[in-house]
Design a protein around this motif. Structure first.
Motif, PDB file in Angstrom:
ATOM      1  N   LEU A 199       0.927  -1.026  -0.214  1.00  0.00           N
ATOM      2  CA  LEU A 199      -0.005   0.127   0.047  1.00  0.00           C
ATOM      3  C   LEU A 199       0.958   1.113   0.264  1.00  0.00           C
ATOM      4  O   LEU A 199       1.609   1.313   0.510  1.00  0.00           O
ATOM      5  CB  LEU A 199      -0.886   0.179   1.308  1.00  0.00           C
ATOM      6  CG  LEU A 199      -1.563  -1.171   0.981  1.00  0.00           C
ATOM      7  CD1 LEU A 199      -2.446  -0.974   2.524  1.00  0.00           C
ATOM      8  CD2 LEU A 199      -3.367  -0.865   0.479  1.00  0.00           C
ATOM      9  N   GLN A 252      -1.391   7.256  -3.639  1.00  0.00           N
ATOM     10  CA  GLN A 252      -1.655   7.563  -1.829  1.00  0.00           C
ATOM     11  C   GLN A 252      -1.528   9.165  -1.372  1.00  0.00           C
ATOM     12  O   GLN A 252      -2.250   9.354  -0.443  1.00  0.00           O
ATOM     13  CB  GLN A 252      -1.926   6.806  -1.210  1.00  0.00           C
ATOM     14  CG  GLN A 252      -2.119   5.302  -1.575  1.00  0.00           C
ATOM     15  CD  GLN A 252      -3.549   5.041  -1.627  1.00  0.00           C
ATOM     16  OE1 GLN A 252      -3.995   5.493  -1.242  1.00  0.00           O
ATOM     17  NE2 GLN A 252      -3.720   4.463  -3.407  1.00  0.00           N
ATOM     18  N   SER A 278      -2.559   0.471  -5.581  1.00  0.00           N
ATOM     19  CA  SER A 278      -2.323   1.468  -5.139  1.00  0.00           C
ATOM     20  C   SER A 278      -1.816   2.715  -6.180  1.00  0.00           C
ATOM     21  O   SER A 278      -2.557   3.823  -6.361  1.00  0.00           O
ATOM     22  CB  SER A 278      -1.113   1.208  -4.545  1.00  0.00           C
ATOM     23  OG  SER A 278      -1.203   0.178  -3.456  1.00  0.00           O
ATOM     24  N   ALA A 291      -7.284   4.548   0.727  1.00  0.00           N
ATOM     25  CA  ALA A 291      -6.069   4.024   1.628  1.00  0.00           C
ATOM     26  C   ALA A 291      -6.542   2.351   1.746  1.00  0.00           C
ATOM     27  O   ALA A 291      -5.476   1.525   1.249  1.00  0.00           O
ATOM     28  CB  ALA A 291      -6.416   4.231   3.454  1.00  0.00           C
TER      29      ALA A 291
END
Lengths: 297, 248
Positions: free
Chosen positions: B71, B76, B157, B163
């Protein structure tokens, strides 16, 4: 591309679905100037800046920063090597300490100026051992400025730099920008704080609905622009005021407000010839901005 | 210095993952007598270790930890508000992608190696032994398969905002791959079944202790090579998408 221009765009456009965030934008930013980039929220300022930095690709048009094509990845890299950018949210890595972040940023710039770093650390009183996430917004802005200035950029681009700052921090920021310009760095900053732009900008670019609506030296604007209020005595529609120098006209009843950039005497004489009572007043940036971006009633 | 950033962004997740894995492996070795005593049928130590570590509990945790390591990334960063700073650095988006992927692959490989370091070391304290070379074979399986799982999450991702959505998509993706691998066109080709390969069921550990002193059957190098290629392709795709993406 002339060497006197640090930013140059021609027909730059960016469309999101049916929304034209930036539309056919052609502008130039001169070297060694502080250029204020004005516009309402959502006018296209941030989108323009992000296109200049290569974060967003234009849907049409061309742009050059320091002579490099903004759409070419290799040239965009060169742009980012030679300019500095301070974003609106001053988003820095919160998990690093101030010292870590300075060390990290320094590693990308061979021409990093340690003496500038030391001076600004002293002036800004930044706590080296504190995590960035524990800094106030004012301190984060100072840190972002330190990271931007210590690499001695040719061009400093700031997106809403005073957003969220208290008056003291704003004042310090404006002073810093003036010092930066004096040291030879060109400054291009977006804002909707008219008083800030009026205080430090040499040139003003105004954008509305994604289009450039004004590009002028601030001094020229304040010296030459005038508000001309006219009250017509005669019944009937107000006659057309399509004269040289007229930038904007608003008409309500028998009253007309004209924003004029030149030919003030000619416009006044024309109005008086139509039996109007005329009043001419100087303008400030706020008047001009509101006149230009406000929809005609 | 991009490594520095990538390390900073992942070291807490990596450290927690390493501690969790070591703790699980230690617990498996520590509790071996009790568990084997209550087994339905006699269970050799090697079989017990395979069942508890390489086939089930610890492996499941490893897969989840690898997904967590995958992740993050530039997309992000947008949620954290740091994307502007990152993208204004004089580095290409490809460099950002490769630095993060390489850091992730190294961390995945180290996690895969931890059981191989701990179990052979700890077993003699409980009157058992588990050869390092055998454990190392499983580590190679975990590392190669872990790279694919990491790369899958890494890819999601880049594609999916939020998230947790990349993690959910990765779990779903692994389940779909496992189901597809059991369909007729792929049956009999163990290379297509990543979750089967990572178990290492084909290694002779399950057949008792006769071959514990040496390498068991050869590792499925072809499958592992294929997984490595798939992982690199996923990272390449993620890099390409990142390079093309607008960050408004």
């Amino acid at each position: 591309m002339t060497h006197e221009l640090v930013i140059e765009t021609h027909g730059l456009s960016r469309r999101y679905g049916t929304v034209e965030a930036v539309c056919d934008l052609s502008l130039t930013v001169e070297r060694h100037c502080i250029t204020g980039f004005l516009g309402r929220n959502g006018a296209g300022k941030s989108t323009t800046i992000k296109m200049l930095l290569g974060m967003i690709r234009p849907t049409a048009g061309v742009g050059r920063v320091l002579g490099y094509d903004i759409t070419d990845p290799a040239q965009s890299l060169e742009i980012r090597r030679r300019i500095a950018y301070v974003g609106e949210d001053k988003g820095l890595y919160g998990y690093m300490t101030v010292a870590d972040l300075i060390r990290f940023t320094r590693s990308f710039y061979p021409d990093w100026q340690s003496q500038i770093e030391a001076r600004l650390l002293r002036e800004y009183q930044l706590p080296l051992g504190r995590k960035v996430k524990a800094l106030s917004k004012g301190m984060r802005t100072k840190l972002a400025l330190l990271l931007a200035l210590a690499r001695r950029p040719e061009l400093l681009i700031l997106d809403e730099p005073s957003e969220g700052l208290d008056p003291v921090s704003t004042e310090e920021l404006l002073q810093t920008l003036q010092e930066v310009r004096a040291a030879g760095t060109s400054v291009f900053f977006s804002s909707h704080q008219l008083s800030e732009v009026e205080r430090i900008a040499d040139r003003v670019l105004m954008i509305d609905h994604g289009q450039l609506v004004m590009n002028t030296l601030l001094g020229d604007l304040l010296n030459n622009y005038r508000n001309i209020n006219m009250e017509f005595a005669a019944q009937g529609p107000v006659p057309a005021l399509d004269l040289a120098g007229v930038e904007r006209t608003r008409i309500r009843g028998r009253q007309a407000w004209v924003l004029a950039s030149s030919n003030i005497e000619g416009i006044v004489a024309h109005a008086r010839s139509l039996d109007a009572i005329v009043q001419v007043t100087p303008v400030n940036l706020r008047d001009v901005f509101l006149d230009i971006v406000r929809e005609a009633p | 210095m991009l490594w520095y950033k990538m390390w900073w962004e992942s070291w807490i997740r990596f450290a927690i993952s390493a501690v969790a894995l070591l703790w699980m492996c230690g617990a498996v070795v520590l509790l071996q007598q009790q568990v084997r005593a209550h087994a339905d049928e006699p269970l050799s130590y090697a079989h017990y270790i395979w069942s508890a570590v390489y086939k089930a509990n610890v492996l499941d945790m490893y897969i989840l930890l690898v997904i967590v390591l995958g992740l993050g990334g530039v997309l992000q960063e947008r949620a954290q508000g740091t994307v502007g700073f990152t993208l204004s650095l004089p580095v290409s988006r490809w460099q950002l992608t490769y630095a993060r992927a390489t850091m992730g692959f190294v961390q995945v490989a180290i996690l895969a190696l931890l059981p191989a370091l701990l179990i052979p070391l700890l077993s003699p304290f409980f009157g058992e032994s588990f050869p390092f070379v055998r454990a190392l074979q499983f580590s190679v399986l975990w590392a190669a398969c872990g790279m694919v799982i990491f790369a899958l999450t890494f890819f999601f991702s880049v594609v999916l905002p939020g998230a947790y959505s990349p993690a959910i998509a990765s779990v779903a993706g692994l389940i779909v791959c496992s189901v597809l691998a059991k369909l007729p066109p792929f049956q009999g080709h163990s290379a297509f079944d990543l979750l089967e390969t990572i178990h290492g069921a084909q290694l002779s550990t399950v057949h008792g202790e006769t071959s514990l002193a040496a390498f068991a059957v050869p590792l499925p190098w072809l499958s592992l090579g294929l997984y490595t290629l798939v992982a690199l392709c996923l990272v390449g795709a993620a890099g390409s998408i990142t390079a093309q993406r607008d960050f408004s």
